[in-house]
Scaffold this motif. Sequence first.
Motif, PDB file in Angstrom:
ATOM      1  N   ASP A  71       0.854  -1.192   0.000  1.00 37.22           N
ATOM      2  CA  ASP A  71       0.000   0.000   0.000  1.00 37.22           C
ATOM      3  C   ASP A  71       0.892   1.245   0.000  1.00 37.22           C
ATOM      4  O   ASP A  71       1.650   1.478   0.948  1.00 37.22           O
ATOM      5  CB  ASP A  71      -0.896  -0.032   1.250  1.00 37.22           C
ATOM      6  N   LEU A  72       0.784   2.024  -1.062  1.00 41.76           N
ATOM      7  CA  LEU A  72       1.659   3.208  -1.192  1.00 41.76           C
ATOM      8  C   LEU A  72       1.281   4.313  -0.214  1.00 41.76           C
ATOM      9  O   LEU A  72       2.039   5.271  -0.047  1.00 41.76           O
ATOM     10  CB  LEU A  72       1.624   3.728  -2.628  1.00 41.76           C
ATOM     11  N   THR A  73       0.108   4.213   0.425  1.00 43.86           N
ATOM     12  CA  THR A  73      -0.260   5.266   1.382  1.00 43.86           C
ATOM     13  C   THR A  73       0.235   4.958   2.799  1.00 43.86           C
ATOM     14  O   THR A  73       0.290   5.848   3.632  1.00 43.86           O
ATOM     15  CB  THR A  73      -1.796   5.481   1.450  1.00 43.86           C
ATOM     16  N   THR A  74       0.561   3.689   3.058  1.00 44.93           N
ATOM     17  CA  THR A  74       0.949   3.334   4.438  1.00 44.93           C
ATOM     18  C   THR A  74       2.344   2.738   4.558  1.00 44.93           C
ATOM     19  O   THR A  74       2.921   2.735   5.639  1.00 44.93           O
ATOM     20  CB  THR A  74      -0.045   2.302   5.034  1.00 44.93           C
ATOM     21  N   ASP A  75       2.884   2.229   3.452  1.00 52.04           N
ATOM     22  CA  ASP A  75       4.177   1.536   3.526  1.00 52.04           C
ATOM     23  C   ASP A  75       5.268   2.421   2.911  1.00 52.04           C
ATOM     24  O   ASP A  75       5.459   2.438   1.696  1.00 52.04           O
ATOM     25  CB  ASP A  75       4.053   0.197   2.777  1.00 52.04           C
ATOM     26  N   ASP A  76       5.993   3.121   3.773  1.00 55.03           N
ATOM     27  CA  ASP A  76       7.001   4.068   3.282  1.00 55.03           C
ATOM     28  C   ASP A  76       8.182   3.388   2.590  1.00 55.03           C
ATOM     29  O   ASP A  76       8.933   4.034   1.860  1.00 55.03           O
ATOM     30  CB  ASP A  76       7.530   4.934   4.442  1.00 55.03           C
ATOM     31  N   SER A  77       8.340   2.086   2.841  1.00 54.71           N
ATOM     32  CA  SER A  77       9.485   1.404   2.223  1.00 54.71           C
ATOM     33  C   SER A  77       9.141   0.880   0.820  1.00 54.71           C
ATOM     34  O   SER A  77      10.012   0.386   0.100  1.00 54.71           O
ATOM     35  CB  SER A  77       9.934   0.228   3.102  1.00 54.71           C
ATOM     36  N   LEU A  78       7.855   1.003   0.441  1.00 53.80           N
ATOM     37  CA  LEU A  78       7.417   0.362  -0.809  1.00 53.80           C
ATOM     38  C   LEU A  78       8.084   0.924  -2.080  1.00 53.80           C
ATOM     39  O   LEU A  78       8.537   0.139  -2.920  1.00 53.80           O
ATOM     40  CB  LEU A  78       5.884   0.403  -0.912  1.00 53.80           C
ATOM     41  N   PRO A  79       8.168   2.244  -2.260  1.00 54.29           N
ATOM     42  CA  PRO A  79       8.795   2.723  -3.509  1.00 54.29           C
ATOM     43  C   PRO A  79      10.207   2.155  -3.707  1.00 54.29           C
ATOM     44  O   PRO A  79      10.542   1.676  -4.803  1.00 54.29           O
ATOM     45  CB  PRO A  79       8.813   4.247  -3.324  1.00 54.29           C
ATOM     46  N   LYS A  80      11.013   2.133  -2.636  1.00 49.77           N
ATOM     47  CA  LYS A  80      12.382   1.630  -2.760  1.00 49.77           C
ATOM     48  C   LYS A  80      12.366   0.123  -3.050  1.00 49.77           C
ATOM     49  O   LYS A  80      13.154  -0.372  -3.859  1.00 49.77           O
ATOM     50  CB  LYS A  80      13.162   1.934  -1.473  1.00 49.77           C
ATOM     51  N   ARG A  81      11.431  -0.574  -2.397  1.00 48.49           N
ATOM     52  CA  ARG A  81      11.319  -2.020  -2.627  1.00 48.49           C
ATOM     53  C   ARG A  81      10.933  -2.302  -4.090  1.00 48.49           C
ATOM     54  O   ARG A  81      11.449  -3.246  -4.703  1.00 48.49           O
ATOM     55  CB  ARG A  81      10.253  -2.566  -1.666  1.00 48.49           C
ATOM     56  N   LEU A  82      10.040  -1.478  -4.642  1.00 52.37           N
ATOM     57  CA  LEU A  82       9.615  -1.689  -6.041  1.00 52.37           C
ATOM     58  C   LEU A  82      10.807  -1.596  -6.993  1.00 52.37           C
ATOM     59  O   LEU A  82      10.978  -2.420  -7.894  1.00 52.37           O
ATOM     60  CB  LEU A  82       8.550  -0.651  -6.433  1.00 52.37           C
ATOM     61  N   ILE A  83      11.627  -0.569  -6.758  1.00 52.62           N
ATOM     62  CA  ILE A  83      12.795  -0.380  -7.642  1.00 52.62           C
ATOM     63  C   ILE A  83      13.840  -1.469  -7.372  1.00 52.62           C
ATOM     64  O   ILE A  83      14.308  -2.139  -8.309  1.00 52.62           O
ATOM     65  CB  ILE A  83      13.429   1.016  -7.425  1.00 52.62           C
ATOM     66  N   ASP A  84      14.193  -1.666  -6.097  1.00 48.48           N
ATOM     67  CA  ASP A  84      15.273  -2.612  -5.765  1.00 48.48           C
ATOM     68  C   ASP A  84      14.939  -4.031  -6.224  1.00 48.48           C
ATOM     69  O   ASP A  84      15.783  -4.723  -6.808  1.00 48.48           O
ATOM     70  CB  ASP A  84      15.530  -2.631  -4.249  1.00 48.48           C
ATOM     71  N   GLU A  85      13.706  -4.465  -5.962  1.00 47.53           N
ATOM     72  CA  GLU A  85      13.353  -5.850  -6.328  1.00 47.53           C
ATOM     73  C   GLU A  85      13.276  -6.021  -7.849  1.00 47.53           C
ATOM     74  O   GLU A  85      13.595  -7.081  -8.372  1.00 47.53           O
ATOM     75  CB  GLU A  85      12.034  -6.267  -5.648  1.00 47.53           C
ATOM     76  N   THR A  86      12.870  -4.957  -8.547  1.00 50.19           N
ATOM     77  CA  THR A  86      12.850  -5.023 -10.021  1.00 50.19           C
ATOM     78  C   THR A  86      14.270  -5.194 -10.554  1.00 50.19           C
ATOM     79  O   THR A  86      14.537  -6.034 -11.430  1.00 50.19           O
ATOM     80  CB  THR A  86      12.208  -3.744 -10.617  1.00 50.19           C
ATOM     81  N   ILE A  87      15.192  -4.412 -10.013  1.00 49.98           N
ATOM     82  CA  ILE A  87      16.591  -4.486 -10.470  1.00 49.98           C
ATOM     83  C   ILE A  87      17.204  -5.842 -10.102  1.00 49.98           C
ATOM     84  O   ILE A  87      17.908  -6.472 -10.905  1.00 49.98           O
ATOM     85  CB  ILE A  87      17.422  -3.320  -9.875  1.00 49.98           C
ATOM     86  N   THR A  88      16.915  -6.311  -8.878  1.00 51.25           N
ATOM     87  CA  THR A  88      17.468  -7.605  -8.460  1.00 51.25           C
ATOM     88  C   THR A  88      16.960  -8.719  -9.385  1.00 51.25           C
ATOM     89  O   THR A  88      17.717  -9.587  -9.810  1.00 51.25           O
ATOM     90  CB  THR A  88      17.047  -7.920  -7.000  1.00 51.25           C
ATOM     91  N   LYS A  89      15.675  -8.671  -9.705  1.00 53.23           N
ATOM     92  CA  LYS A  89      15.091  -9.763 -10.509  1.00 53.23           C
ATOM     93  C   LYS A  89      15.480  -9.658 -11.992  1.00 53.23           C
ATOM     94  O   LYS A  89      15.832 -10.651 -12.607  1.00 53.23           O
ATOM     95  CB  LYS A  89      13.559  -9.696 -10.357  1.00 53.23           C
ATOM     96  N   PHE A  90      15.404  -8.441 -12.549  1.00 54.68           N
ATOM     97  CA  PHE A  90      15.563  -8.325 -14.006  1.00 54.68           C
ATOM     98  C   PHE A  90      16.867  -7.633 -14.440  1.00 54.68           C
ATOM     99  O   PHE A  90      17.182  -7.609 -15.626  1.00 54.68           O
ATOM    100  CB  PHE A  90      14.374  -7.573 -14.614  1.00 54.68           C
ATOM    101  N   GLY A  91      17.547  -6.975 -13.486  1.00 58.15           N
ATOM    102  CA  GLY A  91      18.861  -6.407 -13.809  1.00 58.15           C
ATOM    103  C   GLY A  91      18.857  -5.041 -14.462  1.00 58.15           C
ATOM    104  O   GLY A  91      19.918  -4.458 -14.699  1.00 58.15           O
ATOM    105  N   ARG A  92      17.678  -4.485 -14.767  1.00 59.38           N
ATOM    106  CA  ARG A  92      17.629  -3.175 -15.417  1.00 59.38           C
ATOM    107  C   ARG A  92      16.212  -2.601 -15.325  1.00 59.38           C
ATOM    108  O   ARG A  92      15.280  -3.301 -14.941  1.00 59.38           O
ATOM    109  CB  ARG A  92      18.025  -3.278 -16.892  1.00 59.38           C
ATOM    110  N   LEU A  93      16.091  -1.327 -15.689  1.00 61.70           N
ATOM    111  CA  LEU A  93      14.761  -0.716 -15.755  1.00 61.70           C
ATOM    112  C   LEU A  93      14.703   0.194 -16.983  1.00 61.70           C
ATOM    113  O   LEU A  93      15.575   1.043 -17.162  1.00 61.70           O
ATOM    114  CB  LEU A  93      14.468   0.110 -14.485  1.00 61.70           C
ATOM    115  N   ASP A  94      13.712  -0.023 -17.824  1.00 57.39           N
ATOM    116  CA  ASP A  94      13.561   0.797 -19.040  1.00 57.39           C
ATOM    117  C   ASP A  94      12.349   1.720 -18.982  1.00 57.39           C
ATOM    118  O   ASP A  94      12.388   2.820 -19.524  1.00 57.39           O
ATOM    119  CB  ASP A  94      13.413  -0.123 -20.262  1.00 57.39           C
TER     120      ASP A  94
END
Length: 276
Positions: A71-94
């Motif tokens: 939940d983006l309104t209550t979980d302050d760690s979520l934006p960083k988790r979205l980016i970090d986990e995307t990079i960890t899993k796929f290695g890049r972001l386009d």
Amino acid sequence: MSLTNKKYDFSGKVALVTGSSSGIGAAIAVQFAQYGANVTISGRNAENLDKVANKIAEVSNGVKALQIIGDLTTDDSLPKRLIDETITKFGRLDFLVNNAGASTPNGKLDSPNLMEEFDKVYKLNVRSIVELTQLAAPHLEKTKGNIINISSIVSLRPYNLVYGSSKAAVDMITKTSALELGPKGIRVNSINPGAVITGFGRSIGMDNDKFNDFLKQYEQKTLMKRIGRPEDIANLASFLASDEAVNITGSIMVSDNGSLKYDFSGKVALVTGSSS
Ligand code: NDP
């Protein structure tokens, strides 16, 4: 759309689409996967995310979407988790698609909990976009990727202060971040939909029947006598994400079936000096 009729080639690319458990975000995630991208999908509803992940696997010959629940309104760690986990899993972001958004049924100036609603809507519609843009920028610089913010045409009407102003902020975030990120090779654009058939009614306290009635009335006020479909917005998002849109940045792209901004029906106008 069949796989043999691929308009764009996103193979090897990676997209993060917020609010992709339903509606517009789900359609964008599915379409990007159809064009070959790996996708991270997110939202609060795990069951809906599963459905979207299954659809993605179905249309993309087995692309496995990364699902991140939060939940983006209550979980302050979520934006960083979205980016970090995307990079960890796929290695890049386009492609970063900032789509998650909601309104409130309590946006009237005399609403007793106006400020609580204001904070909640702004955290989702505005703050999360700024933070995700900041966190994604270094990764997008490496891939010369781009950002698409889902804004709104938001008609000027009473009781819309909170949502309306939040989307005005999104448009300004698009323009200012395009200025700042352009020199790094990152494009930033907004798509501003008119009414689209989705689950959006929930966030303004309308059940599906009431929202459908609203959409039927709205349809008559559009030039095309048509209501938007999530796929209409996904089509524009795919174009903006693709290299075909290489010369487009800082743009506010309206997709609203020609929604009339003013309704003068029944009125009579006399305009002098109108022969040329
Ligand atoms: P939906 O309600 O179908 O989708 C909203 C998405 O945002 C869902 O995936 C939802 O996930 C997610 N979301 C909502 N609240 C949160 C939260 N607190 N934390 C994390 N995710 C959240 O509506 P739409 O598809 O219509 O909305 C998408 C975007 O389009 C929004 O930004 C909206 O403002 C914009 N828009 C919509 C229009 C319309 O007529 N439909 C018109 C103009 C703009 P979940 O429910 O799983 O949490």
